[in-house]
Design a protein around this motif. Structure first.
Motif, PDB file in Angstrom:
ATOM      1  N   PHE A  60      11.860  -9.351 -12.077  1.00  0.00           N
ATOM      2  CA  PHE A  60      11.080  -9.878 -11.009  1.00  0.00           C
ATOM      3  C   PHE A  60       9.761  -9.152 -10.242  1.00  0.00           C
ATOM      4  N   THR A  61       9.291  -9.977  -9.475  1.00  0.00           N
ATOM      5  CA  THR A  61       7.654 -10.008  -9.414  1.00  0.00           C
ATOM      6  C   THR A  61       7.953  -9.718  -8.206  1.00  0.00           C
ATOM      7  N   LEU A  62       6.721  -8.484  -8.110  1.00  0.00           N
ATOM      8  CA  LEU A  62       6.978  -8.009  -6.343  1.00  0.00           C
ATOM      9  C   LEU A  62       4.970  -8.141  -6.415  1.00  0.00           C
ATOM     10  N   ARG A  63       4.589  -8.191  -5.219  1.00  0.00           N
ATOM     11  CA  ARG A  63       3.432  -8.287  -4.091  1.00  0.00           C
ATOM     12  C   ARG A  63       2.759  -6.831  -3.571  1.00  0.00           C
ATOM     13  N   ILE A  64       2.157  -6.043  -4.293  1.00  0.00           N
ATOM     14  CA  ILE A  64       1.785  -4.513  -3.592  1.00  0.00           C
ATOM     15  C   ILE A  64       0.120  -5.442  -3.074  1.00  0.00           C
ATOM     16  N   GLY A  65       0.510  -3.949  -1.716  1.00  0.00           N
ATOM     17  CA  GLY A  65      -1.188  -3.907  -1.998  1.00  0.00           C
ATOM     18  C   GLY A  65      -1.801  -5.201  -1.125  1.00  0.00           C
ATOM     19  N   THR A  66      -3.548  -4.992   0.039  1.00  0.00           N
ATOM     20  CA  THR A  66      -3.675  -5.494   0.021  1.00  0.00           C
ATOM     21  C   THR A  66      -4.953  -5.756   0.099  1.00  0.00           C
ATOM     22  N   PRO A  67      -5.990  -6.758  -0.729  1.00  0.00           N
ATOM     23  CA  PRO A  67      -4.733  -8.268  -1.300  1.00  0.00           C
ATOM     24  C   PRO A  67      -3.961  -8.114  -1.947  1.00  0.00           C
ATOM     25  N   PRO A  68      -3.313  -8.920  -2.334  1.00  0.00           N
ATOM     26  CA  PRO A  68      -1.936  -8.713  -2.887  1.00  0.00           C
ATOM     27  C   PRO A  68      -1.948  -8.987  -4.451  1.00  0.00           C
ATOM     28  N   GLN A  69      -1.176  -7.089  -5.350  1.00  0.00           N
ATOM     29  CA  GLN A  69      -1.317  -8.056  -6.559  1.00  0.00           C
ATOM     30  C   GLN A  69      -0.153  -8.312  -7.404  1.00  0.00           C
ATOM     31  N   ASP A  70       0.263  -8.879  -7.695  1.00  0.00           N
ATOM     32  CA  ASP A  70       1.436  -9.412  -8.123  1.00  0.00           C
ATOM     33  C   ASP A  70       1.383  -8.318  -9.300  1.00  0.00           C
ATOM     34  N   THR A 110      -6.925   1.678  -5.759  1.00  0.00           N
ATOM     35  CA  THR A 110      -8.174   2.100  -5.369  1.00  0.00           C
ATOM     36  C   THR A 110      -8.575   0.341  -4.632  1.00  0.00           C
ATOM     37  N   ALA A 111      -8.392  -0.067  -5.384  1.00  0.00           N
ATOM     38  CA  ALA A 111      -8.314  -1.793  -5.226  1.00  0.00           C
ATOM     39  C   ALA A 111      -7.877  -2.936  -3.457  1.00  0.00           C
ATOM     40  N   SER A 112      -6.661  -1.939  -3.552  1.00  0.00           N
ATOM     41  CA  SER A 112      -5.930  -1.879  -1.830  1.00  0.00           C
ATOM     42  C   SER A 112      -6.525  -1.226  -0.899  1.00  0.00           C
ATOM     43  N   ASN A 113      -6.781  -2.198   0.179  1.00  0.00           N
ATOM     44  CA  ASN A 113      -7.098  -1.661   1.473  1.00  0.00           C
ATOM     45  C   ASN A 113      -6.051  -1.231   2.362  1.00  0.00           C
ATOM     46  N   GLN A 136       1.337   8.646  -9.292  1.00  0.00           N
ATOM     47  CA  GLN A 136       0.158   8.911  -7.920  1.00  0.00           C
ATOM     48  C   GLN A 136       0.949   8.520  -6.687  1.00  0.00           C
ATOM     49  N   TYR A 137       1.351   9.086  -5.634  1.00  0.00           N
ATOM     50  CA  TYR A 137       2.175   8.333  -4.863  1.00  0.00           C
ATOM     51  C   TYR A 137       1.860   8.669  -3.277  1.00  0.00           C
ATOM     52  N   GLY A 138       2.220   7.087  -2.726  1.00  0.00           N
ATOM     53  CA  GLY A 138       1.628   6.985  -1.599  1.00  0.00           C
ATOM     54  C   GLY A 138       2.266   5.749  -0.485  1.00  0.00           C
ATOM     55  N   PHE A 139       1.087   5.650   0.417  1.00  0.00           N
ATOM     56  CA  PHE A 139       1.979   4.240   1.262  1.00  0.00           C
ATOM     57  C   PHE A 139       1.927   2.707   0.819  1.00  0.00           C
ATOM     58  N   ASP A 140       1.701   1.733   1.245  1.00  0.00           N
ATOM     59  CA  ASP A 140       1.239   0.652   0.667  1.00  0.00           C
ATOM     60  C   ASP A 140       2.327  -0.496   1.545  1.00  0.00           C
ATOM     61  N   VAL A 141       1.573  -1.821   1.227  1.00  0.00           N
ATOM     62  CA  VAL A 141       2.266  -2.794   1.271  1.00  0.00           C
ATOM     63  C   VAL A 141       3.483  -3.515   0.107  1.00  0.00           C
TER      64      VAL A 141
END
Length: 729
Positions: A60-70, A110-113, A136-141
């Protein structure tokens, strides 16, 4: 009753009213929620690709981060976070781009704003199966698919491990706790429910089967959030309840695993499971983990060979072709409990077990056929993994703590028929999962209301009991104070001196008190002493002696000493010291220099008595009181020449002062209790001492016997006349 007490007694009523109002308000709130319209379930489209190095799996495809990474991920309801492969996971690969494509794409944090880093933490799932690592944990879109809902502040983890080759979409609603002080970050599916994207915290899933691509256009995986797809389900009436273990909740009983017999004369299926077991359903891993006894039966039935290096059942080309020609199916008989007569059959063709392992999975270097069976060393490893869900469909409802397993239906050609699983508080039903009889929306008080009422009643009872106890204790203390005041008034104003005002009241006449006095107990280990004849030089007058130590016949009898009051000796010190001291010609042997001031009621004149006099004296108020000596209390008494008494002499002195007796006579007199006589202290003869470092000649060694070494124990001097050798033989 005082106004204060009345207000206190009104407190339980207020507490009960507050509890009832809160509980009833909660019940009304639930009914209002049930009346609202629930959201529709969401169907997540598969990526239309087959990924993996441990088999071919629909992702299944997910888009993570800003800009989105598939990225492409696999499904896990054991996990409760979204995982993506970091670029570090392909740095050691010969072909970086090929590695990135094989792993479903890379997630560069690191490429996600919008990425907010929390730190590196260990993974907490699949440790029973030997999967360890961290991320490496954190929060993102995170956004589902191309047009799915997008959620900010979603818990994500980037990893570079080879254990988990693909990313993971966690469906478990457990929150992620980064510290013990936090409440935990909500999971992705919980946020979907809170923002009303889905009707409930539930899902339906099947893994898809690549080997069916030629038979159907719908061979990919199916994932529905908030419900299930009715076109993928062969419905049944079995419903499982979550197991108590929070990390192994979707557990089923496997009553039997069998395959058709190869013997034409014996059509009875071959049993592959020696006994009923309980297995955890988890699509995070690809394999089927069974007890080693069952693995031995599989080896014998299908000709499998276990490879110790890779811990896999590798299949060579010859055996692979034989198994394809046989095309034996394997059927799992599932039930809710071990002895449940109602069961469910899930049939898997051999093609479901015909998988290919690719490097670097389990250390293989080339593409190799393998049979996805693993040896479980204990019950915690027994698992039905992703291989099983190629032909099975699972529906899990976390709000009702129930789930359903069914055979995947390949006969229907319609696209989808989504069935919503409403919130558990709603009064509704759904196949295989719901339990409307336990819904909180039913008539009557809910469980929360009943619990609130019970808590309120218990609180009221506790408050009343505390108030009653406080009131009784208060009355008891008041009664004691009143009784003490009355006794003081009855005893007269001269019941005690001003220095001893806290002493207990005593009878008015000394003669009456003497009849009821309790003798003071002897000190531990002390020998009893009796009074000796009073010398003519005693400090007290004859009249005082006659009144206190003579009966009607003129016989002198010792009397239990009186309690000291006023200016008396007590607690190891002298409270009042007289200026007059006895003469140095006094027959008193232990000396003094300190005196008690007493009076005699018979003479009416004050007399002085030595502190070590063998006689007792009345108090100034003619009231006798008991002596309660503290254990181990030893007063320091000086001799007339200023020397301190020894401990033994001070002990004898205290016997004289407190018990009114002198030294021990030759034979005890009538009315006294003679204790056991003590042996005189013995000394060690220097000639009996043997020094270990002294050089002596041989004859001396011969004269030394074994008993000489025990000369310090004095065994030879005992009354029984036993020798040392007899005692230690």
């Amino acid at each position: 009753m005082s106004p204060f007490l009345e207000s206190i007694l009104l407190l339980p009523s207020a507490v009960l009213a507050l509890t009832l109002s809160h509980a009833l308000a909660e019940g009304v709130h639930v009914r209002d929620t049930d009346s609202t319209t629930v959201a529709a379930p969401i169907s997540i489209s598969a990526s239309q690709q087959w990924d993996g190095i441990d088999g071919s799996w629909s992702s299944f495809t997910l888009r993570i981060g800003t800009p989105p990474q598939d990225i492409r991920t696999l499904v896990s309801w054991n996990g409760y976070q979204t995982w993506g492969v970091l670029p570090d996971g392909c740095l050691a690969a010969d072909d970086y781009n090929a590695c990135a494509q094989s792993r479903g794409g890379l997630y560069n944090q690191t490429a996600s704003n919008t990425f907010e880093e929390k730190g590196i933490f260990d993974f907490s799932i699949l440790q029973d199966l030997g999967y360890y690592g961290n991320g490496q944990y954190g929060f993102d879109v995170v956004e589902l698919g191309d047009n799915g809902p997008s959620l900010e502040n979603t818990t994500v983890a980037g990893f570079a491990l080879q254990y988990f080759w693909m990313g993971v979409l966690g469906l478990n609603p457990k929150p992620t706790n980064f510290s013990s002080a936090s409440d935990g970050a909500p999971s992705y599916i919980t946020q979907l429910k809170e923002r009303e994207y889905i009707p409930s915290i539930s899902f339906g899933y099947t893994a898809g089967a690549q080997y069916r691509e030629d038979d159907t256009d719908d061979a990919f995986a199916s994932l529905t959030l908030g419900g299930y797809d009715a076109t993928k389900v062969v419905e049944n009436d079995l419903t499982w309840t979550f197991a108590p273990d929070n990390y192994r909740d979707t557990v089923v009983a496997i009553q039997s695993i069998f395959t058709p017999s190869q013997i034409d004369s014996n059509p009875v299926p071959t049993e592959l499971l020696p006994e009923t077991i309980f297995a955890y359903l988890d699509a995070t891993v690809p394999h089927i983990w069974l007890p080693i006894e069952s693995c031995y039966v599989f080896e014998y039935e299908f000709g499998l060979t276990y490879d110790n290096d890779t811990e896999l059942y590798l299949v060579n080309n010859t055996l692979h072709q034989q198994l394809l020609n046989r095309n034996a199916s394997i059927t799992f008989q599932l039930a809710v409990s071990e002895e449940d007569e109602e069961n469910l059959l899930i049939e898997l063709p051999y093609a479901a077990f015909d998988l290919t392992a690719k490097a670097p999975f389990q250390g293989v270097t080339d593409d190799t056929y393998y049979f996805p069976l693993r040896r479980a060393v204990n019950e915690s490893q027994i698992t039905l993994g992703r291989t099983f869900f190629q032909e099975a469909y699972i529906t899990v409802d976390y709000e009702s703590q129930k789930f359903n397993v069914s055979q995947r239906d390949w006969s229907q050609t319609s696209d989808t028929h989504l069935v919503a699983l409403p919130p558990y508080s709603a009064k509704s039903t759904y196949p295989g999962v719901g339990d409307p009889e336990q819904s909180s929306g039913s008539d009557g008080l809910s469980a929360g209301v009943i619990a609130g009422i019970v808590v309120g009643v218990v609180a009221v009872i506790a408050v009343l009991a505390g108030l009653l106890l406080w009131y009784l204790l208060r009355r008891r203390r008041a009664a004691k104070r009143a009784a003490a005041e009355n006794e003081k008034l009855v005893g007269g104003t001269d019941a005690g001196s001003t220095d001893n005002a806290n002493a207990e009241p005593t009878a008015a006449a000394t003669t009456v008190q003497q009849d009821n006095v309790i003798p003071k107990a002897e000190l531990p280990g002390s020998a009893p002493v009796v009074e000796q004849e009073m010398d003519s030089t005693a400090l007290l007058s004859a009249g005082a002696v006659s009144s206190q130590y003579s009966d009607s016949n003129g016989n002198r009898t010792p009397r239990t000493p009186n309690a000291l009051s006023g200016s008396t000796f007590g607690f190891g010190r002298w409270n009042s010291v007289s200026q007059n001291s006895p003469s140095t010609n006094s027959p008193v042997e232990h000396g003094s220099g300190t005196h008690s001031s007493t009076g005699s009621t018979s003479h009416g004149t004050g007399t002085f008595m030595s502190a070590i006099s063998p006689l007792a004296a009345s108090e100034a108020d003619s009231k006798e009181r008991h002596i309660y000596e503290m254990a181990g209390d030893m007063p320091t008494v000086k001799e007339k020449d200023g020397k301190l008494l020894s401990e033994k002499e001070a002990l004898a002195h205290r016997e004289k002062v407190y018990n009114g007796v002198g030294t021990v006579p030759e034979s005890p007199t009538a009315g006294t209790h003679a204790g056991p006589s003590r042996e005189p202290p013995q000394r060690v003869n220097p000639e009996d001492v043997v020094t270990s470092d002294t050089v002596i000649d041989e004859p001396a060694k011969e004269e030394r016997d074994f008993g000489r070494h025990r000369a310090f124990s004095f065994e030879d001097s005992r009354p029984d006349a036993k020798s040392s050798e007899e005692l230690y033989e």
